[in-house]
Design a protein around this motif. Structure first.
Motif, PDB file in Angstrom:
ATOM      1  N   ALA A 210      -8.911  -0.423 -10.701  1.00  0.00           N
ATOM      2  CA  ALA A 210      -7.740   0.301 -10.226  1.00  0.00           C
ATOM      3  C   ALA A 210      -6.517  -0.077 -11.044  1.00  0.00           C
ATOM      4  CB  ALA A 210      -7.488   0.000  -8.753  1.00  0.00           C
ATOM      5  N   LEU A 211      -5.687   0.912 -11.308  1.00  0.00           N
ATOM      6  CA  LEU A 211      -4.376   0.707 -11.922  1.00  0.00           C
ATOM      7  C   LEU A 211      -3.355   0.738 -10.796  1.00  0.00           C
ATOM      8  CD1 LEU A 211      -3.041   0.648 -14.892  1.00  0.00           C
ATOM      9  CD2 LEU A 211      -2.380   2.994 -14.345  1.00  0.00           C
ATOM     10  N   VAL A 212      -2.601  -0.341 -10.635  1.00  0.00           N
ATOM     11  CA  VAL A 212      -1.716  -0.507  -9.486  1.00  0.00           C
ATOM     12  C   VAL A 212      -0.272  -0.555  -9.966  1.00  0.00           C
ATOM     13  CG1 VAL A 212      -1.161  -1.954  -7.495  1.00  0.00           C
ATOM     14  CG2 VAL A 212      -3.541  -1.772  -8.292  1.00  0.00           C
ATOM     15  N   GLY A 213       0.571   0.292  -9.377  1.00  0.00           N
ATOM     16  CA  GLY A 213       1.954   0.367  -9.804  1.00  0.00           C
ATOM     17  C   GLY A 213       2.947  -0.127  -8.778  1.00  0.00           C
ATOM     18  N   THR A 214       3.255   0.711  -7.783  1.00  0.00           N
ATOM     19  CA  THR A 214       4.345   0.414  -6.848  1.00  0.00           C
ATOM     20  C   THR A 214       4.183  -0.943  -6.174  1.00  0.00           C
ATOM     21  OG1 THR A 214       4.544   2.792  -6.430  1.00  0.00           O
ATOM     22  CG2 THR A 214       5.667   1.325  -4.913  1.00  0.00           C
ATOM     23  N   ARG A 215       2.970  -1.342  -5.822  1.00  0.00           N
ATOM     24  CA  ARG A 215       2.763  -2.642  -5.193  1.00  0.00           C
ATOM     25  C   ARG A 215       3.298  -3.766  -6.090  1.00  0.00           C
ATOM     26  NH1 ARG A 215       2.662  -6.252  -1.138  1.00  0.00           N
ATOM     27  NH2 ARG A 215       4.457  -6.592  -2.503  1.00  0.00           N
TER      28      ARG A 215
ATOM     29  N   ASP B 112       4.061   2.188   2.662  1.00  0.00           N
ATOM     30  CA  ASP B 112       3.987   1.615   4.010  1.00  0.00           C
ATOM     31  C   ASP B 112       3.213   0.292   4.013  1.00  0.00           C
ATOM     32  OD1 ASP B 112       4.682   4.247   5.921  1.00  0.00           O
ATOM     33  OD2 ASP B 112       3.713   4.721   4.034  1.00  0.00           O
ATOM     34  N   LEU B 113       2.320   0.124   3.045  1.00  0.00           N
ATOM     35  CA  LEU B 113       1.498  -1.087   2.966  1.00  0.00           C
ATOM     36  C   LEU B 113       2.216  -2.238   2.278  1.00  0.00           C
ATOM     37  CD1 LEU B 113      -1.834   0.649   1.869  1.00  0.00           C
ATOM     38  CD2 LEU B 113      -1.179  -0.057   4.184  1.00  0.00           C
ATOM     39  N   ILE B 114       3.417  -1.982   1.757  1.00  0.00           N
ATOM     40  CA  ILE B 114       4.160  -2.990   0.993  1.00  0.00           C
ATOM     41  C   ILE B 114       5.267  -3.534   1.874  1.00  0.00           C
ATOM     42  CG2 ILE B 114       5.527  -3.427  -1.076  1.00  0.00           C
ATOM     43  CD1 ILE B 114       4.096  -0.989  -2.342  1.00  0.00           C
ATOM     44  N   THR B 115       5.144  -4.798   2.272  1.00  0.00           N
ATOM     45  CA  THR B 115       6.091  -5.371   3.234  1.00  0.00           C
ATOM     46  C   THR B 115       6.707  -6.682   2.764  1.00  0.00           C
ATOM     47  OG1 THR B 115       4.275  -6.506   4.397  1.00  0.00           O
ATOM     48  CG2 THR B 115       4.885  -4.297   5.181  1.00  0.00           C
ATOM     49  N   ASP B 116       6.403  -7.105   1.532  1.00  0.00           N
ATOM     50  CA  ASP B 116       6.943  -8.382   1.067  1.00  0.00           C
ATOM     51  C   ASP B 116       7.111  -8.346  -0.446  1.00  0.00           C
ATOM     52  OD1 ASP B 116       4.306  -8.385   0.301  1.00  0.00           O
ATOM     53  OD2 ASP B 116       3.764 -10.278   1.254  1.00  0.00           O
TER      54      ASP B 116
ATOM     55  N   ALA C 266      -2.448   0.297  -3.047  1.00  0.00           N
ATOM     56  CA  ALA C 266      -1.434  -0.724  -2.773  1.00  0.00           C
ATOM     57  C   ALA C 266      -1.998  -1.952  -2.070  1.00  0.00           C
ATOM     58  CB  ALA C 266      -0.297  -0.136  -1.937  1.00  0.00           C
ATOM     59  N   ASP C 267      -3.290  -1.968  -1.796  1.00  0.00           N
ATOM     60  CA  ASP C 267      -3.910  -3.174  -1.243  1.00  0.00           C
ATOM     61  C   ASP C 267      -5.368  -3.227  -1.678  1.00  0.00           C
ATOM     62  OD1 ASP C 267      -5.272  -1.382   0.391  1.00  0.00           O
ATOM     63  OD2 ASP C 267      -4.376  -2.098   2.272  1.00  0.00           O
TER      64      ASP C 267
ATOM     65  N   ILE D 278      11.734  -0.308  -1.505  1.00  0.00           N
ATOM     66  CA  ILE D 278      10.282  -0.172  -1.477  1.00  0.00           C
ATOM     67  C   ILE D 278       9.704  -0.885  -0.253  1.00  0.00           C
ATOM     68  CG2 ILE D 278       8.138  -0.813  -2.649  1.00  0.00           C
ATOM     69  CD1 ILE D 278       9.614  -0.342  -5.293  1.00  0.00           C
ATOM     70  N   VAL D 279      10.166  -2.098  -0.010  1.00  0.00           N
ATOM     71  CA  VAL D 279       9.657  -2.862   1.127  1.00  0.00           C
ATOM     72  C   VAL D 279       9.964  -2.167   2.449  1.00  0.00           C
ATOM     73  CG1 VAL D 279       9.940  -5.025   2.408  1.00  0.00           C
ATOM     74  CG2 VAL D 279       9.664  -5.073  -0.079  1.00  0.00           C
ATOM     75  N   GLU D 280      11.103  -1.539   2.523  1.00  0.00           N
ATOM     76  CA  GLU D 280      11.518  -0.888   3.770  1.00  0.00           C
ATOM     77  C   GLU D 280      11.114   0.580   3.846  1.00  0.00           C
ATOM     78  OE1 GLU D 280      15.719  -1.502   3.992  1.00  0.00           O
ATOM     79  OE2 GLU D 280      15.533  -3.655   4.426  1.00  0.00           O
ATOM     80  N   GLY D 281      10.596   1.138   2.758  1.00  0.00           N
ATOM     81  CA  GLY D 281      10.331   2.566   2.699  1.00  0.00           C
ATOM     82  C   GLY D 281       9.058   2.983   3.408  1.00  0.00           C
ATOM     83  N   ARG D 282       8.924   4.283   3.579  1.00  0.00           N
ATOM     84  CA  ARG D 282       7.751   4.883   4.207  1.00  0.00           C
ATOM     85  C   ARG D 282       7.214   5.988   3.306  1.00  0.00           C
ATOM     86  NH1 ARG D 282      10.142   6.936   9.706  1.00  0.00           N
ATOM     87  NH2 ARG D 282      11.611   7.766   8.169  1.00  0.00           N
ATOM     88  N   GLY D 283       5.906   6.139   3.303  1.00  0.00           N
ATOM     89  CA  GLY D 283       5.301   7.158   2.465  1.00  0.00           C
ATOM     90  C   GLY D 283       5.796   8.554   2.765  1.00  0.00           C
TER      91      GLY D 283
END
Length: 319
Positions: free
Chosen positions: A191-196, A290-294, A175-176, A213-218
């Motif tokens: 890398a294949l990137v999905g949720t980000r 958790d790494l996705i905030t925006d 995710a980053d 997703i932005v507010e979620g936690r792993g």
């Protein structure tokens, strides 16, 4: 200096980053944006709905940049794949199920054959079918994956060794840019990137899903089959889906057989969707949310991921 790998050279892209072909999220605008950003954008064609393809394929094709399209092997038919091939994708990705009915047609059309695998048996089959690229998906991934799979960290290098010299993309929990760098260190070509990318301006998702997703936690994600059963989806039992919490998951966790035998529950699910009580789709989400905030624009996100990956590798002396 850009990160040059077998993947970037094969497709003529700047960065070793591909968009996961997420059904319901990866439409033409998102795929085109990822390709404009220097990655390889994939449409998430799922089972190959013809109306969806007719609407979304021209959007990415008009960008005149490398792009691909992904199908669910268990759900698509050869006609849908042939329809997509008429638009000239650089690659077709086949995931979940037996890819053999489609492999020869993809290769005959001159598109690269990419096969996503969740275990070593699938990886061996992908080599036998002549895959040009193999995606090794770990169980951290959002959405569907192996019920009894392995985590990305131990799985990717095993696949890399098994299928060499076929290039491998790492998938699951990236995710980053640090995740992209880790994929390269594990021996993958990208890398294949999905949720980000689900949490971007161009993604075809309901605003409530992007917000979740932005507010979620792993720690709030879990693999389950309950939501597929509640939706009446025919996903093969060997694949479960990682999602965020959901009222129907709370109600039916551990009672999947009972849920499957209760058609009234499935009717209630869709009634709740129609009333807006639950999202139109479950929130497929990686452990890395958790790494996705925006909610950035996807093209800029590709460049940012690549830049961070380069910085990480430079600091580690890996360049």
């Amino acid at each position: 200096m850009a990160l040059s790998t077998a993947f970037t050279e094969m497709f003529g892209v700047r960065h070793p980053i591909a968009l996961a072909p997420m059904g319901g999220s990866a439409g033409g605008a998102l795929a085109a944006a990822v390709s404009r950003g220097g990655g390889l954008g994939f449409l998430g064609a799922g089972g190959g709905d013809r109306e969806w393809l007719a609407r979304e394929v021209p959007i990415v094709a008009e960008a005149e940049l490398p792009w691909g399209v992904g199908f669910l092997s268990w759900a698509a038919d050869i006609g849908a794949v042939e329809t997509a091939l008429e638009y000239g994708p650089k690659a077709v990705m086949l995931s979940f199920g037996d890819p053999s009915p489609f492999a020869a047609r993809v290769r005959a059309a001159g598109a690269a054959l990419i096969i996503q695998v969740t275990d070593l048996e699938e990886a061996r089959q992908a080599v036998d079918l002549g895959a040009d690229v193999i995606v090794a998906q770990g169980t951290e991934s959002g959405g569907h994956g192996a019920r009894h799979g392995r985590s990305t960290l131990p799985f990717v290098p095993v696949v890399v060794d098994l299928v060499a010299p076929v290039p491998v993309l790492a998938a699951g929990g990236v995710a980053d840019g640090r995740g992209v760098a880790a994929a390269l260190v594990l021996g993958a070509a990208g890398a294949l990137v999905g949720t980000r990318f689900q949490a971007t301006a161009e993604a075809l998702v309901d605003p409530s899903i992007a917000k979740a997703i932005v507010e979620g936690r792993g720690q709030d994600t879990e693999r389950n089959s309950a939501l597929d059963i509640a939706r009446g989806s025919d996903w093969p039992s060997r694949y479960t889906a990682r999602t965020l919490g959901h009222p129907y998951l709370e109600q039916w966790r551990g009672r999947e057989a009972e849920l499957a035998a209760t058609p009234e529950a499935q009717q209630a699910y869709w009634a709740d969707v129609a009333r807006g009580h639950i999202p139109p789709l479950p929130v497929w989400a990686s452990e890395a949310i958790d790494l996705i905030t925006d909610l950035p624009a996807a093209a800029g996100l590709v460049a940012a991921l690549a830049r961070q990956a380069e910085e990480v590798l430079d600091r580690a002396g890996g360049r």
